[in-house]
Motif scaffolding. Structure first.
Motif, PDB file in Angstrom:
ATOM      1  N   LEU A   1     -54.132 -10.784 -28.840  1.00 50.55           N
ATOM      2  CA  LEU A   1     -55.220 -10.887 -27.865  1.00 50.55           C
ATOM      3  C   LEU A   1     -56.461 -11.418 -28.561  1.00 50.55           C
ATOM      4  CD1 LEU A   1     -54.921  -7.455 -26.038  1.00 50.55           C
ATOM      5  CD2 LEU A   1     -54.135  -9.664 -25.228  1.00 50.55           C
ATOM      6  N   GLY A   2     -57.222 -12.184 -27.830  1.00 51.74           N
ATOM      7  CA  GLY A   2     -58.488 -12.658 -28.362  1.00 51.74           C
ATOM      8  C   GLY A   2     -59.489 -11.517 -28.434  1.00 51.74           C
ATOM      9  N   ALA A   3     -60.579 -11.727 -29.119  1.00 55.36           N
ATOM     10  CA  ALA A   3     -61.584 -10.677 -29.303  1.00 55.36           C
ATOM     11  C   ALA A   3     -62.144 -10.197 -27.973  1.00 55.36           C
ATOM     12  CB  ALA A   3     -62.702 -11.189 -30.199  1.00 55.36           C
TER      13      ALA A   3
ATOM     14  N   ALA B   1     -60.701 -10.232 -25.011  1.00 53.98           N
ATOM     15  CA  ALA B   1     -59.674  -9.466 -24.304  1.00 53.98           C
ATOM     16  C   ALA B   1     -59.517  -8.084 -24.924  1.00 53.98           C
ATOM     17  CB  ALA B   1     -58.347 -10.213 -24.320  1.00 53.98           C
ATOM     18  N   GLN B   2     -59.605  -7.990 -26.247  1.00 52.63           N
ATOM     19  CA  GLN B   2     -59.501  -6.695 -26.918  1.00 52.63           C
ATOM     20  C   GLN B   2     -60.649  -5.782 -26.513  1.00 52.63           C
ATOM     21  OE1 GLN B   2     -59.185  -7.406 -31.109  1.00 52.63           O
ATOM     22  NE2 GLN B   2     -57.120  -8.246 -30.960  1.00 52.63           N
ATOM     23  N   GLU B   3     -61.870  -6.337 -26.431  1.00 52.49           N
ATOM     24  CA  GLU B   3     -63.028  -5.544 -26.024  1.00 52.49           C
ATOM     25  C   GLU B   3     -62.880  -5.080 -24.580  1.00 52.49           C
ATOM     26  OE1 GLU B   3     -66.798  -7.424 -26.828  1.00 52.49           O
ATOM     27  OE2 GLU B   3     -66.107  -8.097 -28.790  1.00 52.49           O
ATOM     28  N   LEU B   4     -62.423  -5.962 -23.712  1.00 54.65           N
ATOM     29  CA  LEU B   4     -62.220  -5.614 -22.313  1.00 54.65           C
ATOM     30  C   LEU B   4     -61.181  -4.511 -22.172  1.00 54.65           C
ATOM     31  CD1 LEU B   4     -62.886  -6.304 -19.354  1.00 54.65           C
ATOM     32  CD2 LEU B   4     -61.022  -7.950 -19.432  1.00 54.65           C
ATOM     33  N   LEU B   5     -60.079  -4.638 -22.886  1.00 53.61           N
ATOM     34  CA  LEU B   5     -59.021  -3.637 -22.842  1.00 53.61           C
ATOM     35  C   LEU B   5     -59.514  -2.299 -23.389  1.00 53.61           C
ATOM     36  CD1 LEU B   5     -56.088  -2.948 -22.253  1.00 53.61           C
ATOM     37  CD2 LEU B   5     -55.504  -3.780 -24.525  1.00 53.61           C
ATOM     38  N   ALA B   6     -60.251  -2.315 -24.483  1.00 59.23           N
ATOM     39  CA  ALA B   6     -60.774  -1.078 -25.071  1.00 59.23           C
ATOM     40  C   ALA B   6     -61.732  -0.393 -24.098  1.00 59.23           C
ATOM     41  CB  ALA B   6     -61.474  -1.375 -26.397  1.00 59.23           C
ATOM     42  N   GLY B   7     -62.583  -1.162 -23.438  1.00 61.18           N
ATOM     43  CA  GLY B   7     -63.513  -0.597 -22.461  1.00 61.18           C
ATOM     44  C   GLY B   7     -62.791   0.017 -21.271  1.00 61.18           C
TER      45      GLY B   7
END
Length: 63
Positions: free
Chosen positions: A34-36, A38-44
């Motif tokens: 995952l791009g950065a 997408a990773q931030e969105l998923l973590a949130g």
């Protein structure tokens, strides 16, 4: 020479690339990089879900 060959003893497949055979390992869809963003969105989203679940648990325990 064959592009693919199977090791009968272990059931592993190998693919010819150039002069060498390399192990074929299929990756599950969930393991795609995952791009950065997408990773931030998923973590949130996961954090929001966990907070909502914790809040729901506290409400049900109080009743």
């Amino acid at each position: 020479m064959d592009k693919y060959k199977c090791d009968e003893s272990g059931g592993l497949w190998y693919e010819m690339k150039g002069d060498h055979y390399f192990l074929c390992l299929p990756l599950p869809e969930a393991d795609r990089a995952l791009g950065a963003a997408a990773q931030e969105l998923l973590a949130g989203a996961m954090e929001e879900h966990l907070h909502a679940a914790a809040d729901q648990q506290q409400i049900s325990c109080q009743n």
